[in-house]
Design a protein around this motif. Structure first.
Motif, PDB file in Angstrom:
ATOM      1  N   MET A   5       0.861  -1.184   0.000  1.00 27.31           N
ATOM      2  CA  MET A   5       0.000   0.000   0.000  1.00 27.31           C
ATOM      3  C   MET A   5       0.899   1.236   0.000  1.00 27.31           C
ATOM      4  SD  MET A   5      -3.138   0.558   2.650  1.00 27.31           S
ATOM      5  CE  MET A   5      -4.200   1.981   2.664  1.00 27.31           C
ATOM      6  N   SER A  20      -1.627   6.018   0.318  1.00 26.14           N
ATOM      7  CA  SER A  20      -3.088   5.960   0.292  1.00 26.14           C
ATOM      8  C   SER A  20      -3.653   5.900   1.699  1.00 26.14           C
ATOM      9  CB  SER A  20      -3.571   4.742  -0.496  1.00 26.14           C
ATOM     10  OG  SER A  20      -4.981   4.618  -0.404  1.00 26.14           O
ATOM     11  N   ARG A  21      -4.757   6.631   1.905  1.00 27.05           N
ATOM     12  CA  ARG A  21      -5.504   6.559   3.160  1.00 27.05           C
ATOM     13  C   ARG A  21      -6.840   5.863   2.947  1.00 27.05           C
ATOM     14  NH1 ARG A  21      -1.536  10.825   3.003  1.00 27.05           N
ATOM     15  NH2 ARG A  21      -1.192  11.626   5.085  1.00 27.05           N
ATOM     16  N   GLY A  31       1.732  -7.605   4.783  1.00 25.23           N
ATOM     17  CA  GLY A  31       1.558  -6.240   4.321  1.00 25.23           C
ATOM     18  C   GLY A  31       2.781  -5.358   4.482  1.00 25.23           C
ATOM     19  N   GLN A  86       3.500  -1.087   3.931  1.00 21.16           N
ATOM     20  CA  GLN A  86       2.899   0.208   3.630  1.00 21.16           C
ATOM     21  C   GLN A  86       3.960   1.287   3.603  1.00 21.16           C
ATOM     22  OE1 GLN A  86      -0.236   1.472   6.289  1.00 21.16           O
ATOM     23  NE2 GLN A  86      -0.700   3.313   5.118  1.00 21.16           N
ATOM     24  N   ASP A 138       4.170   5.509   3.536  1.00 22.72           N
ATOM     25  CA  ASP A 138       3.439   6.769   3.655  1.00 22.72           C
ATOM     26  C   ASP A 138       4.345   7.806   4.293  1.00 22.72           C
ATOM     27  OD1 ASP A 138       1.347   8.850   4.558  1.00 22.72           O
ATOM     28  OD2 ASP A 138       0.125   7.374   3.507  1.00 22.72           O
ATOM     29  N   LEU A 164       0.053   5.079   9.144  1.00 20.96           N
ATOM     30  CA  LEU A 164       0.579   3.736   8.907  1.00 20.96           C
ATOM     31  C   LEU A 164      -0.171   2.684   9.710  1.00 20.96           C
ATOM     32  CD1 LEU A 164       4.392   4.572   8.900  1.00 20.96           C
ATOM     33  CD2 LEU A 164       3.006   3.920   6.917  1.00 20.96           C
ATOM     34  N   SER A 165      -0.441   1.568   9.066  1.00 18.68           N
ATOM     35  CA  SER A 165      -0.993   0.365   9.696  1.00 18.68           C
ATOM     36  C   SER A 165      -2.292   0.625  10.457  1.00 18.68           C
ATOM     37  CB  SER A 165       0.046  -0.254  10.641  1.00 18.68           C
ATOM     38  OG  SER A 165      -0.246  -1.617  10.883  1.00 18.68           O
ATOM     39  N   MET A 188      -0.150  -4.008   9.034  1.00 16.31           N
ATOM     40  CA  MET A 188       1.034  -4.172   8.205  1.00 16.31           C
ATOM     41  C   MET A 188       2.182  -4.814   8.985  1.00 16.31           C
ATOM     42  SD  MET A 188       0.200  -3.070   5.231  1.00 16.31           S
ATOM     43  CE  MET A 188      -1.147  -2.126   4.485  1.00 16.31           C
ATOM     44  N   SER A 206       6.044  -1.131   8.095  1.00 16.36           N
ATOM     45  CA  SER A 206       5.540   0.207   7.795  1.00 16.36           C
ATOM     46  C   SER A 206       6.730   1.128   7.555  1.00 16.36           C
ATOM     47  CB  SER A 206       4.696   0.738   8.961  1.00 16.36           C
ATOM     48  OG  SER A 206       3.526  -0.044   9.124  1.00 16.36           O
TER      49      SER A 206
END
Length: 598
Positions: free
Chosen positions: A279, A282-283, A298, A300, A302, A308-309, A314, A317
């Motif tokens: 990911m 994205s939110r 997962g 992520q 950001d 995050l998470s 995730m 992160s």
């Protein structure tokens, strides 16, 4: 005339590179308006019909340019009107600064006319910085901090200026003494990349996966090349959150399109079958459209660690800029030799586009709204800028419009408010007057805000080097998205007193304003209408008379939703016949995309 507080404030804005203000006048900002007049060509004041529209325009300016958007309103009611547009910016993490007037300092606390506690009013929407200027010596550092915080944190800030302060004399240089603040202007964003160990851990996880799904959002709008390279290495498919619609071109065979309630079946299938989720930027809020917890490992990425998470648990992160982080990650990734997962995704995507075309070609009474968007999609000019309003128009925007490289597109994401479609494209035209801007809106949103802002378009369009701005109005005389939500989510029939939208001659109204207007009530006319609008010498409103019974089907229908829909019909929904007919066509096209329903 010597420089006063308002002149100095505007001069400070120019030092930050601000050249355009979206505002509406009032006696609470007379001093500032006088300074704008004196500034001459240093500033462009864009005056909308309503302060909320000014805030929407400032938000759109930030979304489409990456720069801070600045809006301005008078005290009391003007300031209050800004709030919805400012929340649109806050929830979509856009840098916007609001400048608002206030009553004279001597009157504060005396229940004076239009006196509102503006610091408290703006404390939530501008939670990172809201300040009232009480003396001239504050102006410099208040402006500097408001702009720097808005840009650095990608958020909303607010400056409040009492009307008597606006006309005070020259702003002094703060003395070098205790209790003074000495600020400077300018901000350069840092390059944020995770630690090498975290990158290696993320790469190991992604390399171990055999069915990798990628979800991208607005944070990847400047990282298309990097996302493409990662997707190629991992043999992954890429779904796009709504604000990330323009992140990757839809011509890529592994781009599954939108995700969520407005999403596609390939995105749903990919998320339900993947074993690894990446990911990026994205939110996306709807966890039910992500893999089941425990199904996938997962990763992520950001820039904001607070995000995050929180949508999916995730394993890794990474705090970092999307493009820079992916560039650091790419050398650590291994190209997957088994392309079976990718081939399945590409097959599903190709089939889905056939489904959408089949759905668009179904007959309706009189026009299928999907047909409007399908015909527009193939005619989108290079580097056009798209905006959608909230409502059923957003469904077709999300699914049926194929984005190409160089295009920009946005809408109200997290706030999902009605009304920003038209002000968004107005701001786009001021930022990029040489590009075609297109808004797709429902009749409810058009009556709420769009009709008034056609007056703004009529006032300014001759200033744009390319005058083409197209407003597509879906005239179905229904607040259609909410009507369908009532049916599918609540099991209630259409409540006509709440959902009916009075008919209005949108195309003829545009002609009255000196714009071009085209009314379409036959599907055979749609293509010609878009061709005429795209070759026009002025902005154009296309009014499409569409069928409200065409369902905006989600990519996956739960048993609970199907039951609620059936209950709404049993309760006597006035449009039951049309709903059954159109829903059957949509479902049939999903399984038999070659079928053209009649």
């Amino acid at each position: 005339m010597s420089e006063n507080v308002s002149d100095f404030l505007l001069h400070r804005l120019t030092e930050w590179g601000i050249e355009r203000l979206y505002g509406f006048p009032g006696d609470g900002i007379n001093g500032l308006m006088g300074a704008i007049d004196r500034a001459g060509d240093k500033f462009k004041l864009v005056r909308a019909r309503h302060e909320e529209m000014c805030a929407f325009m400032a938000c759109a300016h930030a979304k489409f340019t990456g720069e801070v958007g600045v809006c301005m309103a008078t005290s009391g009611p003007g300031a209050i009107h800004l709030l919805n547009g400012l929340y649109d910016a806050k929830l979509d993490h856009q840098p916007v600064m609001a400048i608002v007037g206030q009553q004279a300092r001597a009157a504060l606390g005396g229940q004076y006319q239009q006196e509102v506690d503006l610091v408290s009013l703006f404390k939530d929407v501008a939670s990172d910085y809201v300040e009232m200027i009480m003396v001239p010596a504050q102006v410099r550092h208040v402006v500097d901090r408001a702009l720097r915080i808005a840009i650095a944190k990608r958020t909303v800030t607010c400056i409040i200026v009492p009307n008597d302060v606006q006309i005070l004399g020259a702003v002094p240089v703060p003395p070098r003494a205790h209790g003074t603040v000495h600020s400077g202007f300018g901000y350069r964003p840092p390059r944020v990349v995770p630690a090498e160990g975290d990158l290696r851990h993320a790469a190991d996880l992604l390399n171990a996966g055999s069915k990798v799904a990628i979800l991208v959002g607005a944070g990847t709008l400047a990282a298309a090349d990097e996302v493409i390279e990662v997707a190629e290495l991992l043999g992954a498919g890429v779904a796009k959150a709504l604000l990330g619609k323009a992140a990757l071109p839809d011509e890529l065979p592994y781009v599954t399109g939108s995700i969520g309630l407005l999403g596609t079946k390939p995105s749903w299938d990919m998320m339900m079958e993947c074993d690894t989720l990446l990911m990026i930027g994205s939110r996306f809020p709807y966890s039910e459209f992500l893999p089941k917890e425990g199904q996938a490992r997962g990763v992520q990425i950001d820039l904001d660690p607070a995000m995050l998470s929180i949508r999916y648990p995730m394993e890794i992160s990474l705090v970092g800029d999307a493009a820079a982080t992916l560039r650091a990650l790419i050398p650590l990734l291994q190209r997957k030799t088994d392309r079976g997962w990718r081939e399945t995704i590409e097959k599903n995507v190709a089939e889905w586009w056939r489904v959408l075309e089949a759905r668009a070609m179904h007959e309706a009474v009189p026009i299928n709204p999907e047909r409007v968007f399908w015909e527009l999609s193939s005619r989108l000019p290079d580097e056009c800028i798209l905006a959608a309003d909230s409502g059923s128009a957003a469904n077709w925007y999300a699914r049926d419009l194929k984005i190409r490289r160089g295009m920009m597109a946005s809408l109200s994401g997290c706030l999902a408010t009605m009304g920003p479609g038209v002000p968004y494209v107005i701001a786009a035209k001021f930022a990029y007057p040489e590009r075609v801007a297109i808004a797709v809106v429902g009749d409810g949103a058009m009556q709420m805000n769009g009709n008034a802002e056609l007056i703004t378009i009529g006032d300014y369009w001759k200033e744009w080097s390319d005058p083409r701005l197209i407003i597509v109005v879906l005239n179905n005389r229904d607040l259609n998205q909410v009507t369908w939500e009532q049916r599918v989510l609540e099991g209630d029939p259409k409540f006509d007193a709440a959902q009916h939208v009075p008919d209005f001659p949108y195309a003829r109204y545009a002609e009255m304003l000196g714009l071009k207007g085209i009314m379409v009530n036959d599907p055979a006319q749609i293509g010609a209408a878009f061709d005429a609008a795209l070759s026009a010498d002025r902005p154009c409103v296309i009014e499409a008379i569409t069928d409200p019974d065409v369902p905006p089907l989600p990519p996956h229908i739960t048993l609970k939703e199907a039951k609620a829909f059936a209950e709404s019909m049993l309760k006597g929904d006035e449009d039951t016949g049309g709903m059954i007919r159109q829903s059957a066509k949509e479902v049939l096209a999903t399984f038999l995309p070659g079928h053209r329903g009649h």
